[in-house]
Design a protein around this motif. Sequence first.
Motif, PDB file in Angstrom:
ATOM      1  N   ASP A   1     -56.668  32.697   6.162  1.00 20.71           N
ATOM      2  CA  ASP A   1     -57.671  31.884   5.476  1.00 20.71           C
ATOM      3  C   ASP A   1     -57.131  31.570   4.092  1.00 20.71           C
ATOM      4  N   LEU A   2     -56.808  30.295   3.854  1.00 24.15           N
ATOM      5  CA  LEU A   2     -56.211  29.890   2.580  1.00 24.15           C
ATOM      6  C   LEU A   2     -57.269  29.661   1.516  1.00 24.15           C
ATOM      7  N   THR A   3     -58.416  29.114   1.913  1.00 21.41           N
ATOM      8  CA  THR A   3     -59.566  28.951   1.032  1.00 21.41           C
ATOM      9  C   THR A   3     -60.809  29.254   1.859  1.00 21.41           C
ATOM     10  N   ASP A   4     -61.967  29.058   1.261  1.00 22.03           N
ATOM     11  CA  ASP A   4     -63.197  29.280   2.009  1.00 22.03           C
ATOM     12  C   ASP A   4     -63.360  28.302   3.158  1.00 22.03           C
ATOM     13  N   SER A   5     -62.683  27.163   3.107  1.00 22.79           N
ATOM     14  CA  SER A   5     -62.889  26.137   4.133  1.00 22.79           C
ATOM     15  C   SER A   5     -61.608  25.713   4.830  1.00 22.79           C
ATOM     16  N   ILE A   6     -60.471  26.289   4.460  1.00 23.10           N
ATOM     17  CA  ILE A   6     -59.192  25.881   5.056  1.00 23.10           C
ATOM     18  C   ILE A   6     -58.452  27.108   5.556  1.00 23.10           C
ATOM     19  N   SER A   7     -57.982  27.024   6.788  1.00 22.69           N
ATOM     20  CA  SER A   7     -57.176  28.080   7.388  1.00 22.69           C
ATOM     21  C   SER A   7     -55.854  27.488   7.863  1.00 22.69           C
ATOM     22  N   GLY A   8     -54.866  28.336   8.010  1.00 31.41           N
ATOM     23  CA  GLY A   8     -53.574  27.892   8.498  1.00 31.41           C
ATOM     24  C   GLY A   8     -53.059  28.797   9.604  1.00 31.41           C
TER      25      GLY A   8
END
Length: 957
Positions: free
Chosen positions: A345-352
């Motif tokens: 989870d890179l941010t609260d709304s973006i995953s990689g």
Amino acid sequence: MEQTKNSRDSRTKAKLIVGASLAAMIASVGVPAAAQTTEDDSATEQSGGQPIVVTGSRIARGGFDSPTPLTVIGAERIAELGQTNIGEALSQTPAFRATNNPTTANLFANNIGARFADLRGLGNQRTLVLVDGRRFAPSTDLGIVDLNLIPAGIISRTEIVTGGASAAYGSDAVAGVINIILENEIDGIRGTVQGGISSRGDDGEILVSLAGGQDIMNGSGHFTVAAEYNRYFGIGDCYTRPACRLEPGTITNPNPGVNGLPAILLLPNAKGATIRPGGVINTPEALAGIQFDSAGNPIPFNRGEYWSPTSTFMIGGDGYDPYFTGIRIAPEYERYSLYGHLTADLTDSISGFLDLSYGRVEGWSISAQSRDSNLPIQIDNPFIPAPILQMMVDQNIPSFTLGREGLDLGRAMNRSSTGTFRLAAGLNGDLGDNWRWDAYYQFGTTRYRQRTTNVQIPAAFRRAADVTTQGGVPVCRVNADADPSNDDPACAPLNLFGENMWSQAAKDYSYGATRQRTRFEQHVVAANIQGEPFSTWAGPVSVAGGIEYRTDSASGDADPISLARGFLTGNAVAINGDSEVFEGYAETVVPLLRSDDGGPTLDLNGAIRRTAYEFDGASGSSSFSATTWKIGGVFEPVEGLLFRVTRSRDIRAPNVNELFSSARQTQTIVLDPVQNTTISTPTIIAANPDLSAEVANSWTAGVTIQPGGALQGFSFSADYFDIDVSNAITRPGTQTVVNRCVAGATEFCPFIVRDTNGIITQVTDPLFNFASLQTSGIDFELAYNTEMPGFGDEIGNLNIRLLATYVEHLTTEDSGGRIDRAGQTGYPPGQLPGMPRWLADLVVTYATGPLSVTAQLRYIHKGINNVTRVGPEDDGYDPTLPNSVNFNRLPAETYVNLFAHYRIPMGGNEDALELFGGVENLFDNGPTSVHSNNYGSNNVLFDLIGTRFTFGARFAF
């Protein structure tokens, strides 16, 4: 008009079958309560009931309410049946034809040990394989994926869309889609060790699998790694099995109708009519019937029944069967795979995510030895035994033809290896208001190597066999004639009279090794978005869209002799070409009727994709664009009773191999109706740079039922399918080319070469957009899960699942006519395999406490051996017909497999250790012995192995 009427009648009949099945189910279950059956509940919903994207659609749904039929093969099926790879599991699913598996590889050099998926019997290249919804790197220049390269130990489930899906995924999804979903959230360590062996001591196999994973980055990330090793030791030659010991063969009757015998005889004890290990004289008649023993001494050749100097087989006599001896039913292979997956989870709304995988399969097989039936021997050949030379002098015979089986010269030995590396990296995110997006890049590369040693070079072999003397010393004639331009200093004289009478120099000159090295490379960049922009009176409208850019390339070379098609068989091929694809798609689901109290619901689904292709290769370039689409609907009149229908237009673009590969040569046994003989002839297979895309029109219609109340846990589905492929890229098969020409389709005749005596010396199996394919039928699925009394205080669980497919048509049509191979369970030489009228797979598992027992029944309906022939069981049979045969029916077959599993808890973990074992083909059922494209039966369908034992252990910590 007749074809249109037949098609309309067939569809009406299929609808009646579905309707009758539906009526029977409604009458028996009363009021239903849910939707489609699945093998694994995790396939329908994620934890917490969140919708997921099911295969065949790009839009997330809250369960299996897709209009396209979907079958789920869960990981538990592979475990319950002790299977070592997903390819084995799919080959037992009735909708598939197991065209490519280890027991069909036997003497061939390419992709030894590979498993390819052939959905609907339309060909491997018309089934698209995905991994986690993304195309997997191709394993061959046909763009086909070897399922052996995907580690079975971390497969969560496999979703099979049994209908066209090009609008969702692009080219190749004509017959359907296989989407292999991997388990990327493993916590802890787990593994499997298992082995297997047949009751005859061969078919040995070992599997070692290990996987593990854990959270990282304070719980915001997770990694999973897996490794798998599989070693298969192969099966003995055909004489180790009853079907082959009978030596079935195809015999041409010289006088059809005499004594009531037909033109073609399928009989046991077939022997080579024109070859012997030490040699046999075939012509002229004055010398014919003389053979040579191992020391080269002339002795009488006792001819069997139906002997002919131009026929490949006869029954009995001194003939020798070189087609079965030594060649293994299944070759050896070894495979391993490595896999790693990382999410964060890179941010609260973006995953990689990052995917890395590598798989390698290496196989070894034994190919055929050389076989020559018309070697010219001149009277001045110094190796001619003295008694024969005297006969030639006395009767003024200048030459004769020798037939010889070259087992003493050794068999060709094959080796192939495939190594595939794949990297995929991407991002996904939440935009709020029910909007989500994802984007990824994928790179895949495959390195393929193929080598065959000890292959005859016919031109060199004949030069070495044409011997004279010079100064009293045996020499090759080309070095002793008056033309110095044809001299070949490397040529050494070859003595073919008797066995092992040749010199090593002559052998080395006449035989060589084929070599092929090829690299396939794929790049994919894609982005997708989906959301709910607005609502209708029935609820929110879902939309999805995306773009994809993809390149595929193949490059490789082969040895010079192969490029000149100079080897007897197994010539390697060169290839150099690439394709570039840019495509965009849009999809929507529009609710038209919705009720909150369990009343009727109606959803409409539609998708469209526009694709532009560019191809470039050594022999030319081309480009075209295509539009594919799909429209479907789901109607649920009451909760749990669901009707669905889909209409789609799909395509398959030609691949690099079909467009740009070099020509290759193989040997095929062909029945020539003109000469009424069976011969082994060279077959040329070549690419065609002028190919265009196939176009398929498909539709499915079906029903799913799941009742509640007393029959809670029971579910049923029936789905009719109809796929019509026009402009099909196909090879008709060597035998079909000959048959079509003789039947009056003159465009096939230029592909046949005959000598001055009218004997076929070469056939080209052409690759063109010249045919249409059509298949139709019904898929049935029934499942039942219920609690039952167990041992002691335990509660038992009974799980029943039945998959069955009825094939109404499997048709190939060209200018020469129409061949429907539905119901064909034989695999005639030089032709395509068919599909049984009925295939069924029943798995029943009973579990109580730590013990579970699974029984599997696989049923193959009785069928026709060869739909192009007419036997006594068929209408219109007449023994004087050129395609009449003495029998043309194969019986039904049922295989029973039994497995048991016992869990041993450790440290509070009930699944810490599991021991398992099983017996496949419990009653050692063997197939009917009949001459086939592969040995003594159709090993695409039937089990040639016999009883097999599996044992192993699984652990999880």
